[in-house]
Design a protein around this motif. Structure first.
Motif, PDB file in Angstrom:
ATOM      1  N   SER A  51      -6.079  10.395 -35.447  1.00  7.48           N
ATOM      2  CA  SER A  51      -4.669   9.692 -35.442  1.00  7.48           C
ATOM      3  C   SER A  51      -4.417   9.083 -36.650  1.00  7.48           C
ATOM      4  CB  SER A  51      -4.890   8.799 -34.297  1.00  7.48           C
ATOM      5  OG  SER A  51      -5.648   7.537 -34.673  1.00  7.48           O
ATOM      6  N   GLU A  58       4.118   7.334 -39.040  1.00 10.56           N
ATOM      7  CA  GLU A  58       5.051   6.709 -38.016  1.00 10.56           C
ATOM      8  C   GLU A  58       5.408   5.416 -38.208  1.00 10.56           C
ATOM      9  OE1 GLU A  58       6.087   8.406 -35.677  1.00 10.56           O
ATOM     10  OE2 GLU A  58       5.205  10.105 -36.290  1.00 10.56           O
ATOM     11  N   VAL A 135       0.599  15.320 -28.808  1.00 12.97           N
ATOM     12  CA  VAL A 135       1.069  14.760 -30.042  1.00 12.97           C
ATOM     13  C   VAL A 135      -0.002  15.366 -31.183  1.00 12.97           C
ATOM     14  CG1 VAL A 135       0.746  12.478 -31.493  1.00 12.97           C
ATOM     15  CG2 VAL A 135       2.030  12.422 -29.164  1.00 12.97           C
ATOM     16  N   SER A 236       4.374   1.684 -33.263  1.00 10.60           N
ATOM     17  CA  SER A 236       4.356   3.140 -33.507  1.00 10.60           C
ATOM     18  C   SER A 236       2.915   3.140 -34.451  1.00 10.60           C
ATOM     19  CB  SER A 236       5.543   3.541 -34.466  1.00 10.60           C
ATOM     20  OG  SER A 236       6.647   3.571 -33.561  1.00 10.60           O
ATOM     21  N   THR A 239      -0.516   3.738 -32.725  1.00 13.05           N
ATOM     22  CA  THR A 239      -1.156   4.873 -32.090  1.00 13.05           C
ATOM     23  C   THR A 239      -2.747   5.191 -32.773  1.00 13.05           C
ATOM     24  OG1 THR A 239       0.238   6.362 -33.655  1.00 13.05           O
ATOM     25  CG2 THR A 239       1.143   5.986 -31.577  1.00 13.05           C
ATOM     26  N   THR A 383       6.384  15.413 -33.264  1.00 16.65           N
ATOM     27  CA  THR A 383       5.399  14.406 -33.307  1.00 16.65           C
ATOM     28  C   THR A 383       6.183  12.839 -32.909  1.00 16.65           C
ATOM     29  OG1 THR A 383       3.735  15.340 -34.688  1.00 16.65           O
ATOM     30  CG2 THR A 383       3.339  12.945 -34.141  1.00 16.65           C
ATOM     31  N   ILE A 387       5.983   9.970 -30.132  1.00 15.24           N
ATOM     32  CA  ILE A 387       5.313   8.586 -29.982  1.00 15.24           C
ATOM     33  C   ILE A 387       5.765   7.490 -29.380  1.00 15.24           C
ATOM     34  CG2 ILE A 387       4.783   6.986 -32.142  1.00 15.24           C
ATOM     35  CD1 ILE A 387       2.955   9.181 -32.355  1.00 15.24           C
ATOM     36  N   TYR A 390       3.905   7.408 -26.034  1.00 10.56           N
ATOM     37  CA  TYR A 390       2.428   7.025 -26.319  1.00 10.56           C
ATOM     38  C   TYR A 390       2.204   5.755 -26.635  1.00 10.56           C
ATOM     39  CZ  TYR A 390      -1.649   9.330 -28.452  1.00 10.56           C
ATOM     40  OH  TYR A 390      -3.125  10.007 -28.471  1.00 10.56           O
TER      41      TYR A 390
END
Length: 403
Positions: A51, A58, A135, A236, A239, A383, A387, A390
């Motif tokens: 990640s 992000e 993702v 964000s 993640t 992606t 997000i 997510y």
């Protein structure tokens, strides 16, 4: 009327199944389908570690809404996320010893907060595992497209193809999938630490240039840099915490002493994750990396450190793409287990509790693959589009477990 297929037909089906997922295993060998700490790091930590390839990006995507002048906030936000990661790690380490047979947010919430909280936590986790596949694979394909822009029209097809391959690999069982995934995970770690080492050396000596030739992501209108925007960037970037719970869910897959081995693996994973995340964010700020639809932050960092088209650059892209594609194994390891717990409690179809010939929850693996595949197709393997979905599940499951 006898509907039993002819022996030849049945034999052909069996041979095809053996070829794709391997010969059936005896149930008594289930206790031996366990992994060491090194393989466990690859199986259960690849999601969290990988990640780092998109978490910094992000953060910058959200800060870009306020203009490039706001990018300096990426480092303080990353530090805040790292502090949160330490808190979550300490909590899950305690959970590992309190629930030696596996204790993710679902089990912890069920035992301490009741059935309603457990179902909320379980639903959040199951959704997150699906999104992890979507993702990670979308981000992995984005790395490939950054190095080879000509593949951009095929990004959705490539992503769906990878999901199919990953599904077949995981249907073979945890030991075989773990051995397969260990190589790219450690290759990625080696290349990223090399990149950070050279990058920090060049920064310290004043020879680290700024990135050039990047088409910055366009924004329709600038937003004010307020608390809400900063919190959006924080969520964000969080993640980076995805996959932390995987080890506490998969304790039974470790060799004895399970809890101790799982706890040590968790600490190593978190240490590596924090180091990579903060290092990537810091260097990205100093090379003035910008969010782009055409090139990822990792690609910008690698070509600034090693040079565009160099062997070092290509190895970083290859390692990052591989670990992102392989990181889906965390979901393939934990989604079927969690779905089986829900099914055993009567909240999902009973078929999800059945183990296939390779002693894995085959129905759960197939359900995960189909759901992730649909998301990839619907959101065009983007992606950034995935997000926001997510982040909601990440914080919901963590909050319930911490409570």
């Amino acid at each position: 009327m006898d509907t039993t297929p002819p022996p030849t037909t049945a034999r052909k089906r069996l041979n095809l199944s053996n070829l794709l997922i391997g010969r059936p295993l005896e149930t008594r060998t289930l206790a031996h389908q366990v992994v060491s700490k090194k393989v466990g790091l690859a199986v259960f930590a690849s999601d969290a570690i990988s990640s780092t390839a998109y978490a910094t990006e992000e953060i910058l995507v959200i800060l870009a809404l306020a203009g490039a002048a706001a990018f300096w906030l990426s480092v303080p936000i990353a530090i805040a996320i790292a502090i949160l990661l330490v808190i979550v790690t300490v909590s899950y380490r305690q959970t590992i010893f309190a629930y030696p047979n596996g204790g993710g947010a679902y089990i912890v919430a069920r035992d301490n907060l009741g059935e309603v909280a457990a179902q909320i936590a379980g639903a959040a986790l199951l959704t997150d595992y699906i999104l992890t596949v979507a993702v990670s694979i979308s981000s992995g394909v984005a790395q490939i497209v950054s190095a080879f822009p000509g593949l951009a029209p095929l990004r959705v097809a490539i992503a769906v193809g990878v999901i199919a391959v990953m599904t077949l690999v995981n249907l073979r069982g945890v030991r075989e999938s773990g051995a397969i995934f260990a190589i790219p995970t450690y290759f990625f770690l080696g290349m990223m630490f090399l990149t950070l080492g050279i990058g920090f050396y060049r920064w310290a000596t004043g020879t680290l240039p700024t990135v050039s030739g990047v088409e910055e992501m366009a924004t329709q209108s600038l937003a004010p840099l307020g608390l809400f925007l900063i919190l959006r960037a924080f969520s964000s970037g969080s993640t980076a915490l995805t996959g932390i719970e995987a080890i506490s869910n998969g304790i039974t897959a470790f060799k004895e002493p399970r809890s101790r081995n799982a706890a040590r693996t968790l600490v190593v994973m978190s240490t590596v994750l924090i180091t990579l995340f903060l290092g990537i964010t810091f260097l990205s700020r100093h090379i003035q990396a910008v969010p782009s639809h055409q090139e990822t932050i990792i690609s910008q960092l690698a070509r600034t450190v090693f040079g565009n088209g160099s062997i070092g650059y290509l190895l970083v892209i290859a390692g990052t793409a591989l670990v992102l594609l392989m990181a889906t194994n965390t979901s393939y390891a934990d989604f079927p287990r969690l779905a089986a717990l829900h099914a055993g409690d009567g909240f999902l179809p009973r078929q999800l509790t059945y183990r296939g010939g390779r002693l894995v929850f085959s129905w759960g693996i197939m359900a995960l693959a189909m759901a992730a595949g649909m998301l990839v197709v619907l959101l065009r393997a983007s992606t950034t589009a995935l997000i926001p979905l997510y982040a909601i599940g990440v914080f919901l499951s963590f909050t319930l477990s911490q409570t």
